[in-house]
Write a protein that holds these residues in place. Structure first.
Motif, PDB file in Angstrom:
ATOM      1  N   ASP A   2      45.887  30.706  54.723  1.00 11.89           N
ATOM      2  CA  ASP A   2      45.419  29.391  54.289  1.00 11.89           C
ATOM      3  C   ASP A   2      44.840  29.478  52.885  1.00 11.89           C
ATOM      4  OD1 ASP A   2      42.366  29.451  56.299  1.00 11.89           O
ATOM      5  OD2 ASP A   2      43.002  30.593  54.565  1.00 11.89           O
ATOM      6  N   ARG A   3      44.392  28.319  52.428  1.00 13.83           N
ATOM      7  CA  ARG A   3      43.977  28.194  51.023  1.00 13.83           C
ATOM      8  C   ARG A   3      42.788  29.085  50.684  1.00 13.83           C
ATOM      9  NH1 ARG A   3      46.028  24.748  47.504  1.00 13.83           N
ATOM     10  NH2 ARG A   3      44.543  24.477  45.822  1.00 13.83           N
ATOM     11  N   ALA A   4      41.840  29.097  51.630  1.00  6.96           N
ATOM     12  CA  ALA A   4      40.607  29.872  51.355  1.00  6.96           C
ATOM     13  C   ALA A   4      40.935  31.352  51.176  1.00  6.96           C
ATOM     14  CB  ALA A   4      39.607  29.678  52.484  1.00  6.96           C
ATOM     15  N   GLU A   5      41.764  31.817  52.088  1.00  8.48           N
ATOM     16  CA  GLU A   5      42.142  33.237  52.005  1.00  8.48           C
ATOM     17  C   GLU A   5      42.856  33.539  50.701  1.00  8.48           C
ATOM     18  OE1 GLU A   5      44.203  35.625  55.137  1.00  8.48           O
ATOM     19  OE2 GLU A   5      43.246  34.129  56.435  1.00  8.48           O
ATOM     20  N   ALA A   6      43.731  32.616  50.333  1.00  7.82           N
ATOM     21  CA  ALA A   6      44.508  32.853  49.103  1.00  7.82           C
ATOM     22  C   ALA A   6      43.593  32.875  47.891  1.00  7.82           C
ATOM     23  CB  ALA A   6      45.556  31.757  48.953  1.00  7.82           C
ATOM     24  N   THR A   7      42.656  31.929  47.894  1.00  3.74           N
ATOM     25  CA  THR A   7      41.715  31.908  46.761  1.00  3.74           C
ATOM     26  C   THR A   7      40.913  33.204  46.698  1.00  3.74           C
ATOM     27  OG1 THR A   7      41.453  29.574  47.324  1.00  3.74           O
ATOM     28  CG2 THR A   7      39.999  30.463  45.614  1.00  3.74           C
ATOM     29  N   GLY A   8      40.399  33.609  47.877  1.00  2.08           N
ATOM     30  CA  GLY A   8      39.596  34.834  47.889  1.00  2.08           C
ATOM     31  C   GLY A   8      40.392  36.034  47.412  1.00  2.08           C
ATOM     32  N   LEU A   9      41.629  36.087  47.889  1.00  2.76           N
ATOM     33  CA  LEU A   9      42.469  37.225  47.497  1.00  2.76           C
ATOM     34  C   LEU A   9      42.721  37.202  45.996  1.00  2.76           C
ATOM     35  CD1 LEU A   9      43.855  39.575  48.860  1.00  2.76           C
ATOM     36  CD2 LEU A   9      45.932  38.202  48.998  1.00  2.76           C
ATOM     37  N   GLY A  10      42.950  36.011  45.486  1.00  5.55           N
ATOM     38  CA  GLY A  10      43.188  35.902  44.045  1.00  5.55           C
ATOM     39  C   GLY A  10      41.985  36.349  43.234  1.00  5.55           C
ATOM     40  N   VAL A  11      40.820  35.919  43.672  1.00  8.25           N
ATOM     41  CA  VAL A  11      39.588  36.309  42.956  1.00  8.25           C
ATOM     42  C   VAL A  11      39.422  37.830  43.009  1.00  8.25           C
ATOM     43  CG1 VAL A  11      37.075  36.202  43.033  1.00  8.25           C
ATOM     44  CG2 VAL A  11      38.406  34.103  43.261  1.00  8.25           C
ATOM     45  N   ALA A  12      39.672  38.400  44.193  1.00 11.66           N
ATOM     46  CA  ALA A  12      39.496  39.854  44.331  1.00 11.66           C
ATOM     47  C   ALA A  12      40.451  40.603  43.409  1.00 11.66           C
ATOM     48  CB  ALA A  12      39.722  40.260  45.782  1.00 11.66           C
ATOM     49  N   VAL A  13      41.685  40.139  43.392  1.00 13.48           N
ATOM     50  CA  VAL A  13      42.676  40.813  42.534  1.00 13.48           C
ATOM     51  C   VAL A  13      42.289  40.685  41.070  1.00 13.48           C
ATOM     52  CG1 VAL A  13      45.051  40.708  41.720  1.00 13.48           C
ATOM     53  CG2 VAL A  13      44.573  40.617  44.160  1.00 13.48           C
ATOM     54  N   ALA A  14      41.889  39.481  40.713  1.00  9.80           N
ATOM     55  CA  ALA A  14      41.505  39.280  39.301  1.00  9.80           C
ATOM     56  C   ALA A  14      40.311  40.159  38.943  1.00  9.80           C
ATOM     57  CB  ALA A  14      41.172  37.808  39.073  1.00  9.80           C
ATOM     58  N   GLY A  15      39.366  40.233  39.863  1.00 13.10           N
ATOM     59  CA  GLY A  15      38.195  41.067  39.597  1.00 13.10           C
ATOM     60  C   GLY A  15      38.570  42.529  39.437  1.00 13.10           C
ATOM     61  N   HIS A  16      39.425  43.024  40.317  1.00  7.44           N
ATOM     62  CA  HIS A  16      39.839  44.421  40.210  1.00  7.44           C
ATOM     63  C   HIS A  16      40.558  44.689  38.902  1.00  7.44           C
ATOM     64  CE1 HIS A  16      38.816  44.797  44.485  1.00  7.44           C
ATOM     65  NE2 HIS A  16      38.860  46.103  44.277  1.00  7.44           N
ATOM     66  N   LEU A  17      41.420  43.741  38.526  1.00  9.88           N
ATOM     67  CA  LEU A  17      42.146  43.930  37.265  1.00  9.88           C
ATOM     68  C   LEU A  17      41.179  43.951  36.083  1.00  9.88           C
ATOM     69  CD1 LEU A  17      45.317  41.688  37.798  1.00  9.88           C
ATOM     70  CD2 LEU A  17      45.222  44.173  37.584  1.00  9.88           C
ATOM     71  N   ALA A  18      40.196  43.071  36.164  1.00 11.42           N
ATOM     72  CA  ALA A  18      39.223  43.040  35.067  1.00 11.42           C
ATOM     73  C   ALA A  18      38.462  44.363  34.983  1.00 11.42           C
ATOM     74  CB  ALA A  18      38.257  41.873  35.272  1.00 11.42           C
ATOM     75  N   LEU A  19      38.070  44.870  36.131  1.00 12.68           N
ATOM     76  CA  LEU A  19      37.344  46.141  36.156  1.00 12.68           C
ATOM     77  C   LEU A  19      38.216  47.263  35.621  1.00 12.68           C
ATOM     78  CD1 LEU A  19      34.777  47.613  36.985  1.00 12.68           C
ATOM     79  CD2 LEU A  19      35.787  47.950  39.242  1.00 12.68           C
ATOM     80  N   LEU A  20      39.436  47.291  36.036  1.00 11.14           N
ATOM     81  CA  LEU A  20      40.360  48.322  35.567  1.00 11.14           C
ATOM     82  C   LEU A  20      40.496  48.261  34.054  1.00 11.14           C
ATOM     83  CD1 LEU A  20      42.167  50.467  36.875  1.00 11.14           C
ATOM     84  CD2 LEU A  20      44.055  48.866  36.735  1.00 11.14           C
ATOM     85  N   ALA A  21      40.615  47.019  33.568  1.00 12.65           N
ATOM     86  CA  ALA A  21      40.741  46.869  32.108  1.00 12.65           C
ATOM     87  C   ALA A  21      39.478  47.357  31.415  1.00 12.65           C
ATOM     88  CB  ALA A  21      41.001  45.400  31.769  1.00 12.65           C
ATOM     89  N   ALA A  22      38.357  46.991  31.968  1.00 11.20           N
ATOM     90  CA  ALA A  22      37.094  47.385  31.333  1.00 11.20           C
ATOM     91  C   ALA A  22      36.954  48.895  31.291  1.00 11.20           C
ATOM     92  CB  ALA A  22      35.921  46.755  32.087  1.00 11.20           C
ATOM     93  N   LEU A  23      37.288  49.559  32.401  1.00 12.30           N
ATOM     94  CA  LEU A  23      37.145  51.010  32.443  1.00 12.30           C
ATOM     95  C   LEU A  23      38.127  51.682  31.501  1.00 12.30           C
ATOM     96  CD1 LEU A  23      36.550  51.706  36.235  1.00 12.30           C
ATOM     97  CD2 LEU A  23      34.954  51.995  34.354  1.00 12.30           C
ATOM     98  N   SER A  24      39.330  51.220  31.481  1.00  8.94           N
ATOM     99  CA  SER A  24      40.294  51.912  30.623  1.00  8.94           C
ATOM    100  C   SER A  24      40.015  51.644  29.153  1.00  8.94           C
ATOM    101  CB  SER A  24      41.721  51.516  30.993  1.00  8.94           C
ATOM    102  OG  SER A  24      41.797  50.131  31.183  1.00  8.94           O
ATOM    103  N   LEU A  25      39.372  50.545  28.885  1.00 10.94           N
ATOM    104  CA  LEU A  25      39.011  50.314  27.489  1.00 10.94           C
ATOM    105  C   LEU A  25      37.691  50.984  27.132  1.00 10.94           C
ATOM    106  CD1 LEU A  25      39.943  46.539  27.098  1.00 10.94           C
ATOM    107  CD2 LEU A  25      41.137  48.497  26.147  1.00 10.94           C
ATOM    108  N   GLY A  26      37.090  51.629  28.105  1.00  8.16           N
ATOM    109  CA  GLY A  26      35.864  52.363  27.799  1.00  8.16           C
ATOM    110  C   GLY A  26      34.643  51.485  27.673  1.00  8.16           C
ATOM    111  N   LEU A  27      34.711  50.301  28.171  1.00  4.64           N
ATOM    112  CA  LEU A  27      33.564  49.415  28.024  1.00  4.64           C
ATOM    113  C   LEU A  27      32.423  49.821  28.942  1.00  4.64           C
ATOM    114  CD1 LEU A  27      35.455  46.023  27.886  1.00  4.64           C
ATOM    115  CD2 LEU A  27      34.409  47.262  26.004  1.00  4.64           C
ATOM    116  N   ALA A  28      32.790  50.502  30.012  1.00  2.79           N
ATOM    117  CA  ALA A  28      31.751  50.867  30.970  1.00  2.79           C
ATOM    118  C   ALA A  28      31.509  52.364  31.008  1.00  2.79           C
ATOM    119  CB  ALA A  28      32.148  50.375  32.359  1.00  2.79           C
TER     120      ALA A  28
END
Lengths: 258, 444
Positions: A2-28
């Motif tokens: 359902d919609r809620a699950e899809a939204t949550g999954l999308g947020v989680a994926v986006a968050g993980h991608l952001a974290l991955l980007a931050a780490l590989s760019l050395g920001l953290a």
């Protein structure tokens, strides 16, 4: 799903991608400071001078020195001129010598606070206490009630320290080759007269003495004292005497030589 | 009313909190790092005598001059002191010995002052008094008195020098000690080698053997009553124990095998040595009185040059089990053998410092040179750089290393010493050539 699950999954994926980007760019990433193994000559300006240096003659008497005016230069007891009594064994101490151990300063000055943060507060006129109740304390000349040291600006302190190092260091001769002697830091308190001569020199403390270098600690202290006495009197600017070079701590540390 | 009282009280507290620290400015703090390692100027004027008297060692007035000269030479040769020239020092009167004229000595440039006296006692013995003063602080630092029979008067002078040295440097004493070595003479290829013994300053020199059989690597027992060495007696190289008092030697291990490179344990109970059995040379241990040897190493190749740590718990030795001569450390029972030398090149003749903090060795590769490293193998430092320097031995305080140097071409050999820090490399004067020195422990 359902919609809620899809939204949550999308947020989680986006968050993980952001974290991955931050780490590989050395920001953290965490940077570790380089470890300095050899002591290097640095002079710290650790006086946070929030008020300007007092250059005109707003000179009050500096705080009373803790030692009496004409303190003796050394604390050695006079030796009695007796001849040693002969003893049958080859090596025998004939009489106990009276070495000059320097007493540790019983009290150290209170740890410093940074220079006063606030301007003197306005008096509260509406109190029942007299108008002049706090006269002594709020006097602009730095709290006469507690007899403080006159202010020397941080910049002057730093250049003063450099001048003192230049004058004493050539006399600092250290016997080399002892085990771990470059760990020992010997701190002397030095009080000078206005003409630069020594009024009182006393051992404050020794740090870094361990089981390996304990045998050399006394020689390190004696080499430091000798450095002060040999190069005295010092030639330093008169306007920085009060609160500056009238009363100071000098730390001596042999670097690893050879 | 209550409200304004509360405000006044808070105001007072606030002002107090501000005013008090406003006065307590911290003292100026100066940090000086790095001093100069220069020899300390020291004055050792000739020592007076209260009553000039004739003794078995000479007149006490003359002895006073000579004691001051011995102290001067010991301190100068250590490299850590620069004594003022004895000829420039005015003699000191007997009462002045315990009441020095600091004003005069301050002007001399000396930082320390040694004064003393020599006195003949009624029973024929001598008393040597020794006083050390700090010229700047104008205080006495130490005093010692030594009573000796006349034949040992030089030892009293060395003990005085040791008192001064230890008090001013913090190191242990070493001047009252002896050196055993191989005295050599004759042309290359036909050298005559004799065992000889002398004080560390070269005095009281004496030959122990007559040179009939070649003797190598002599070493003192800790109690200094015996010396162990390898001798080619009967053309078989084997380890002997030589009694200094009786002048007699005995075979340490009664086996036909070649035995060599012996050393005593610090407690004197054992001797470790190398023995060649069936083409393999390993390190063995045997009781100093003799008996069945106990094997400590068992590796192919040559294990030799064993030397105990001062606490007797470990042994350093050289081995070529890895293909080239390197240094290894093991426990005294032979366990936990591990290599410690990794600096490139070959390493031989290791000796553990009596101070425990260093191992001296001969570094081979482009010549032979003397070096030191810590027992873990770090901090390697090469101290000499001549053509062929080898076979180091430590002074009793672990501060000075003696070794022998072979001159290129002529093949002459001499004893030399160098300070642990690499300074003060100097030749030890001997009547003939010398090699294989071994420094004794400090005399009691």
């Amino acid at each position: 799903m359902d919609r809620a699950e899809a939204t949550g999954l999308g947020v989680a994926v986006a968050g993980h991608l952001a974290l991955l980007a931050a780490l590989s760019l050395g920001l953290a990433s965490v940077t570790r400071p380089m470890m300095q193994s050899d002591p290097i000559q640095v002079s710290f300006v650790d006086e946070v001078g929030l008020q300007a240096a007092v250059t005109e003659a707003q000179m009050e008497d500096p705080a009373e020195a803790m030692a009496p005016e004409l303190g003796p230069m050394e604390e050695a007891a006079p030796t009695s001129p007796e001849t040693p009594t002969p003893e049958p064994t080859p090596v025998e101490k004939a009489a106990e010598p009276a070495p000059a151990p320097t007493p540790k300063e019983a009290s150290k000055p209170a740890p410093s606070r940074p220079a006063p943060k606030a301007k003197p507060r306005e008096k509260q006129r509406s109190s029942r206490l007299g108008d002049d109740f706090l006269k002594g304390i709020t006097d602009k000349s730095q709290g006469k009630a507690t007899k403080p040291r006159a202010a020397v600006s941080s910049r002057d302190m730093a250049s003063l320290a450099q001048a003192i190092i230049r004058q004493i260091k050539p006399c600092y001769v250290v016997p080399s080759g002892g085990v771990d002697i470059d760990e020992i830091v010997t701190v002397f308190r030095l009080q000078l007269n206005r003409n630069g001569s020594v009024r009182k020199v006393s051992l404050e403390e020794q740090e870094g003495v361990n089981s390996a270098n304990r045998d050399y600690a006394r020689q390190m202290a004696e080499a430091a004292r000798r450095a002060i006495l040999r190069c005295a009197p010092l030639d330093l600017p008169a306007d920085l005497y009060a609160g500056g070079w009238d009363d100071m701590d000098i730390g001596f540390r042999p670097s690893s030589l050879g | 009313m209550g409200e304004s009282m509360k405000r006044a009280a808070l105001f007072i507290l606030a002002i107090a909190a501000v005013a008090a620290p406003a006065g307590a400015q911290e003292r100026l703090r100066v940090d000086i790092t790095g001093g100069i390692a220069a020899p300390m100027p020291i004055a050792i004027p000739p020592m007076p005598t209260p009553n000039p008297a004739s003794t078995a060692a000479g007149n006490t007035a003359e002895l006073g001059r000579q004691v001051a000269a011995i102290v001067t030479n010991d301190l100068k040769n250590s490299g850590l002191f620069s004594p003022l020239p004895p000829g420039s020092l005015r003699p000191v009167s007997y009462p002045e010995v315990t009441a020095p004229n600091f004003t005069y000595w301050s002007g001399s440039g000396a930082q320390a002052l040694v004064q003393g006296f020599v006195q003949a006692n009624g029973d024929g013995s001598l008393t040597v008094g020794c006083y050390l003063y700090d010229v700047f602080a104008r205080t006495e630092l130490d005093r010692q008195g030594f009573v000796v029979t006349p034949q040992y008067w030089r030892r009293a002078a060395h003990k005085c020098a040791d008192t001064v040295y230890t008090r001013l440097t913090g190191e242990g004493p070493y001047f009252d000690s002896r050196v055993v070595y191989v005295s050599e003479t004759g042309p290359k290829g036909k050298r005559i080698k004799r065992l000889a013994i002398m004080d560390q300053d070269g005095a009281n020199h004496r030959f122990l053997t007559n040179g009939q059989s070649t003797v190598l690597t002599p070493r003192f027992a800790p109690n200094m009553q015996t010396i162990t060495y390898m001798s080619y007696d009967g053309n078989r190289p084997r380890v002997y124990i030589y009694d200094i008092g009786s002048g007699r030697q005995r075979l340490l291990v009664n086996q036909p095998n070649m035995t060599f490179a012996p050393r005593f344990s610090p407690d004197g109970r054992y001797v470790i040595f190398s023995m060649a059995v069936g083409g393999n040379t390993d390190i063995y241990r045997v009781s100093a009185g003799g008996g069945a040897p106990q094997r400590l190493t068992n590796a192919p190749g040559i294990d030799t040059g064993g030397s105990y740590s001062p606490d007797g718990s470990q042994i350093v030795f050289e081995s070529d089990r890895g293909g080239s001569q390197q240094l290894y450390v093991m426990n005294a029972n032979g366990s936990n053998q591990r290599r410690i030398s990794f600096g490139g090149g070959r390493y031989a003749t290791p000796v553990w410092s009596p101070r425990g903090d260093m191992i001296a060795f001969t570094k081979i590769g482009g010549g032979f040179r003397i070096g030191v490293m810590t027992p873990s193998g770090s901090g390697e430092k090469i101290l000499t750089s001549a053509w062929q320097d080898e076979a180091p031995t430590w002074s009793p305080n672990g501060r000075v290393i003696m070794f022998f140097r072979t001159a290129q071409g002529s093949g002459r050999t001499d004893l030399w010493s160098v300070d642990l820090t690499g300074v003060n490399e100097r030749r030890i004067p001997t009547p003939l050539d010398g090699s294989d020195p071994a420094w004794s422990p400090l005399l009691p």
